[in-house]
Scaffold this motif. Structure first.
Motif, short mmCIF file in Angstrom:
data_model
loop_
_atom_site.label_atom_id
_atom_site.label_comp_id
_atom_site.label_asym_id
_atom_site.label_seq_id
_atom_site.Cartn_x
_atom_site.Cartn_y
_atom_site.Cartn_z
N VAL A 14 48.19 36.92 27.70
CA VAL A 14 46.80 37.30 27.45
C VAL A 14 46.86 38.91 26.93
O VAL A 14 45.96 39.60 26.64
CB VAL A 14 45.88 37.65 28.91
CG1 VAL A 14 45.66 36.01 29.48
CG2 VAL A 14 46.59 38.49 29.81
N GLY A 15 48.21 39.42 26.66
CA GLY A 15 48.22 40.68 25.83
C GLY A 15 48.62 41.80 26.82
O GLY A 15 48.53 42.96 26.34
N TYR A 16 48.83 41.34 27.86
CA TYR A 16 49.08 42.73 29.07
C TYR A 16 50.21 43.39 28.59
O TYR A 16 50.55 44.84 29.01
CB TYR A 16 49.20 42.09 30.63
CG TYR A 16 49.41 42.99 31.63
CD1 TYR A 16 48.62 43.86 32.10
CD2 TYR A 16 50.83 43.34 32.07
CE1 TYR A 16 48.74 44.59 33.10
CE2 TYR A 16 51.19 44.33 33.18
CZ TYR A 16 50.16 44.93 33.54
OH TYR A 16 50.41 45.94 34.56
N ARG A 64 48.21 48.02 25.19
CA ARG A 64 48.16 46.77 26.22
C ARG A 64 46.61 46.28 25.82
O ARG A 64 45.68 47.05 25.70
CB ARG A 64 48.05 47.34 27.53
CG ARG A 64 47.90 46.33 28.52
CD ARG A 64 48.07 46.86 29.98
NE ARG A 64 49.75 46.88 30.27
CZ ARG A 64 50.42 47.73 31.29
NH1 ARG A 64 49.56 48.49 32.05
NH2 ARG A 64 51.55 47.70 31.24
N ALA A 65 46.73 44.98 25.69
CA ALA A 65 45.44 44.24 25.05
C ALA A 65 44.52 43.91 26.46
O ALA A 65 43.60 43.08 26.24
CB ALA A 65 45.52 43.20 24.15
N ALA A 66 44.91 43.85 27.73
CA ALA A 66 44.66 43.28 28.89
C ALA A 66 44.79 43.98 29.99
O ALA A 66 45.99 44.77 30.06
CB ALA A 66 45.06 41.81 28.91
N THR A 67 44.31 43.79 31.17
CA THR A 67 44.53 44.25 32.49
C THR A 67 44.75 43.45 33.57
O THR A 67 44.94 42.37 33.24
CB THR A 67 43.27 45.21 32.71
OG1 THR A 67 42.15 44.18 33.34
CG2 THR A 67 42.69 46.21 31.91
N ASP A 99 42.38 40.83 34.13
CA ASP A 99 42.39 39.81 33.20
C ASP A 99 43.23 38.77 33.54
O ASP A 99 43.19 37.72 33.37
CB ASP A 99 42.66 40.37 31.73
CG ASP A 99 41.56 41.45 31.13
OD1 ASP A 99 40.32 41.18 31.44
OD2 ASP A 99 41.90 42.43 30.45
N VAL A 100 44.38 39.19 33.79
CA VAL A 100 45.56 38.30 34.34
C VAL A 100 45.25 37.52 35.60
O VAL A 100 45.22 36.22 35.59
CB VAL A 100 46.97 39.15 34.73
CG1 VAL A 100 47.88 37.90 34.90
CG2 VAL A 100 47.41 39.86 33.27
N ASP A 146 42.01 36.91 36.43
CA ASP A 146 41.14 36.13 36.19
C ASP A 146 41.54 34.78 35.59
O ASP A 146 41.13 33.51 35.80
CB ASP A 146 40.12 36.70 34.89
CG ASP A 146 39.14 37.53 35.51
OD1 ASP A 146 38.94 37.63 37.11
OD2 ASP A 146 38.48 38.26 34.92
N GLU A 147 42.62 34.92 34.68
CA GLU A 147 42.91 33.59 34.12
C GLU A 147 43.82 32.59 35.06
O GLU A 147 43.93 31.51 35.18
CB GLU A 147 44.44 34.12 33.15
CG GLU A 147 43.73 34.75 31.84
CD GLU A 147 43.29 33.41 30.96
OE1 GLU A 147 43.64 32.48 30.93
OE2 GLU A 147 42.20 33.56 30.32
#
Length: 223
Positions: free
Chosen positions: A179-181, A186-189, A192-193, A195-196
């Motif tokens: 997800v880009g963490y 950094r593209a995700a928090t 976000d991880v 949530d996935e």
């Protein structure tokens, strides 16, 4: 004593049908042979970790000649690292027999897992005396292309740092990467991880911290 890791590139006629199946389907990652035991009737009892959906794999393997029995040992569900563990009884083919015989005559041990890669190659690691390891390469059949990937001294660890992570820690790292963490910037928090993975952010953060701590400890010589 040394560790020798080989990449084996198998000719089309030497490739097991299930290895070819996984390599041709982008829903699957590498398949890992975790444990095996040769019986006295020309078969292998094996435990695999299959990275991908269960039903298409089971539908295909049940139609493969030489496979005597198949059962799912357990699942390892998750959006990134989902898959399952498979118990298989399979007849030993001539190429597989040649590969086994290449190292069975020497004083060496295979270090699991044997990895069947999605580029149709396999990687296998042996530990043993230097001379015995050298003879393995010479004994492998012509249908197997051989590339030496790594040779290390006997005081090297038998497992990779990632092998010491828990399944949840590896899953959290893989999802964070996807997800880009770990991109820069950094593209995700962590949220976000989480949530996935459909888990609490605090739980995911703990998995990431522990995984990162183990990997960094190894990198700085403290692992």
């Amino acid at each position: 004593m040394r560790l020798l890791t080989l990449r084996l590139d198998l000719a089309d006629h030497a490739l097991h049908p299930m290895h070819a199946f996984v390599a041709a389907d982008d829903r699957y990652g590498p398949t890992r042979l975790l444990q095996w035991n040769e019986t006295g009737d020309g078969t292998n009892l094996m435990v695999f970790r299959v990275a991908g959906p269960r039903e298409p794999y089971l539908d295909r393997i049940e139609a493969v000649d030489g496979v005597r029995s198949v059962s799912v040992a357990s699942t390892a569900e998750g959006p990134i690292s989902g898959g399952f563990f498979l118990f298989v009884e399979d007849e030993i083919g001539p190429i597989q027999r040649d590969i086994v015989d290449a190292h069975a005559a020497e004083s060496v041990v295979v270090v699991p897992p044997v990895v069947f890669r999605t580029d149709r190659a396999a990687t296998i690691t042996f530990v043993g005396p230097t001379d015995d390891l050298s003879r393995i390469v010479d004994r492998l059949p012509p249908a197997v292309g051989v590339e030496v990937r790594r040779v290390t001294s006997g005081d090297a660890p038998l497992t990779r740092p990632v092998d010491r992570l828990t399944e949840r820690q590896r899953e959290a790292l893989a999802t964070a990467w996807a997800v880009g963490y770990y991109e820069e910037p950094r593209a995700a928090t962590v949220a976000d991880v989480a949530d996935e993975l459909d888990r609490a952010p605090g739980t995911v953060a703990e998995h990431l911290r522990k995984a990162e701590s183990r990997l960094v400890a190894h990198a700085v010589g403290r692992g």
